[in-house]
Design an enzyme around this catalytic site. Structure first.
Site, PDB file in Angstrom:
ATOM      1  N   ASP A  53       0.823  -1.228   0.000  1.00 43.20           N
ATOM      2  CA  ASP A  53       0.000   0.000   0.000  1.00 43.20           C
ATOM      3  C   ASP A  53       0.851   1.271   0.000  1.00 43.20           C
ATOM      4  O   ASP A  53       0.321   2.370  -0.122  1.00 43.20           O
ATOM      5  CB  ASP A  53      -0.981   0.002   1.188  1.00 43.20           C
ATOM      6  CG  ASP A  53      -0.308  -0.196   2.531  1.00 43.20           C
ATOM      7  OD1 ASP A  53       0.764  -0.850   2.573  1.00 43.20           O
ATOM      8  OD2 ASP A  53      -0.833   0.288   3.546  1.00 43.20           O
ATOM      9  N   HIS A 256      -3.820   7.201   6.829  1.00 38.55           N
ATOM     10  CA  HIS A 256      -3.638   5.753   6.852  1.00 38.55           C
ATOM     11  C   HIS A 256      -4.675   5.067   7.740  1.00 38.55           C
ATOM     12  O   HIS A 256      -4.361   4.253   8.601  1.00 38.55           O
ATOM     13  CB  HIS A 256      -2.209   5.419   7.324  1.00 38.55           C
ATOM     14  CG  HIS A 256      -1.785   4.016   7.049  1.00 38.55           C
ATOM     15  ND1 HIS A 256      -2.096   2.969   7.878  1.00 38.55           N
ATOM     16  CD2 HIS A 256      -1.075   3.473   6.044  1.00 38.55           C
ATOM     17  CE1 HIS A 256      -1.576   1.857   7.394  1.00 38.55           C
ATOM     18  NE2 HIS A 256      -0.961   2.133   6.274  1.00 38.55           N
TER      19      HIS A 256
HETATM   20 ZN   LIG Z   1       3.155  -1.195   6.374  1.00 38.43          ZN
END
Ligand SMILES: [Zn+2]
Length: 295
Positions: A53, A256
């Site tokens: 990611d 995040h």
């Molecule tokens: Zn990570």
């Protein structure tokens, strides 16, 4: 995981005419298109770590630069492994970069100073995560001094004015000296930004973050999932706020977020209870970087 309304993390820093891209998850190219970013101006790509990611958008972006006949140099900075990753992708896809591409692999467990530009520096610090993970600090430099002519001595040789403006001290043959600070107007505050993603809760980060203007810190979970945060080596929003408070930063930007949260209001509120100057970022969120609070 990404959501339709939330892409993988990536931060674009604009420093005058220089762009720095920090992390490049899947979908970053589409975001750059959506927000009409002039990608040829991206000079540096800083990668925190090699979890998908955070880096799986990179190869696509680099390939687009080839198709655009990019000529400007690009420097990619990140942990060991990027070279192997890109080499493998280039080899199986028969890709050759047509522009100057520099790869800088750094150890993730020590402080490094990979970039020294005229107007800013980039330094790194270790984050605690499941893979070697690098935190980044981008700090504005004072490149020139604005001299107060009323304070300049009458016998100052003309060519010394340039030296003082560049930050150099000067000395007469009789032993007298003059530093730029003595004759310059007070300097405007310098801005600073730090990026912490991904990381387990770590208050010792404040050694590196003390006085930072704007801190981006991951906030994957809310308070009820603290155990899960420890297991996955991530942070809760409250923990990000505790780091911001301990580090006496000016502003905290959260990002995040786990894809389980459709709304991140709860996370923002939990962080604000500890550190009021907190903002939960969303795709396309823009902010001015704050000046360093302790200079
Ligand atoms: Zn990570």
């Amino acid at each position: 995981m990404p959501r339709l309304d939330r892409r993988s993390p990536s931060v674009l820093l604009t420093l005058n005419d220089t762009l720095l891209l920090i992390d490049c998850g899947e979908g970053t190219q589409f975001a750059l298109l959506e927000y009409k970013i002039k990608v040829s101006k991206i000079r540096y790509v800083l990668l925190s770590h090699l979890h998908a990611d955070h880096c799986m958008g990179l190869f696509g972006l680099l390939s687009t630069f080839n198709l655009q006949n990019r000529a400007n140099p690009l420097t990619i900075i990140g942990p060991y492994g990027i070279r192997e990753l890109l080499h493998t992708l280039c080899s199986v896809t028969n890709t050759i970069w047509k522009y100057p591409l520099e790869l800088v692999e750094l150890p993730a467990d020590v402080v490094c100073h990979p970039v020294e530009e005229l107007s800013f520096t980039v330094s790194t610090f270790p984050l605690r995560h499941k893979l070697p993970c690098i935190g980044y600090k981008v700090q504005e430099k004072r490149s020139t001094f604005s001299l107060d002519k009323r304070k300049l001595p009458e016998d100052l040789p003309g060519d010394w004015i340039g030296k003082l403006a560049k930050g150099e001290a000067v000395a007469w043959s009789d032993g007298r000296t003059l530093t730029p600070e003595e004759v310059a107007f007070p300097a405007p505050p310098r801005r600073s930004f730090a990026y912490c993603s991904d990381t387990d809760f770590d208050l010792t980060l404040s050694e590196h973050l003390l006085g930072i203007g704007t801190l981006y810190h991951e906030a994957t979970f809310d308070d009820s999932l603290k155990d899960r945060a420890r297991l996955t080596k991530h942070s809760t929003a409250s923990e990000a706020a505790a780091v911001a408070k301990q580090s006496r930063v000016k502003e905290l930007i959260l990002g995040h977020f786990s894809s389980r949260y459709a709304s991140v209001e709860l996370l923002e509120q939990e962080a604000k209870n500890i550190f009021p100057r907190t903002i939960a970022a969303y795709d396309g969120f823009e902010t001015d970087i704050m000046p360093t609070s302790i200079d």
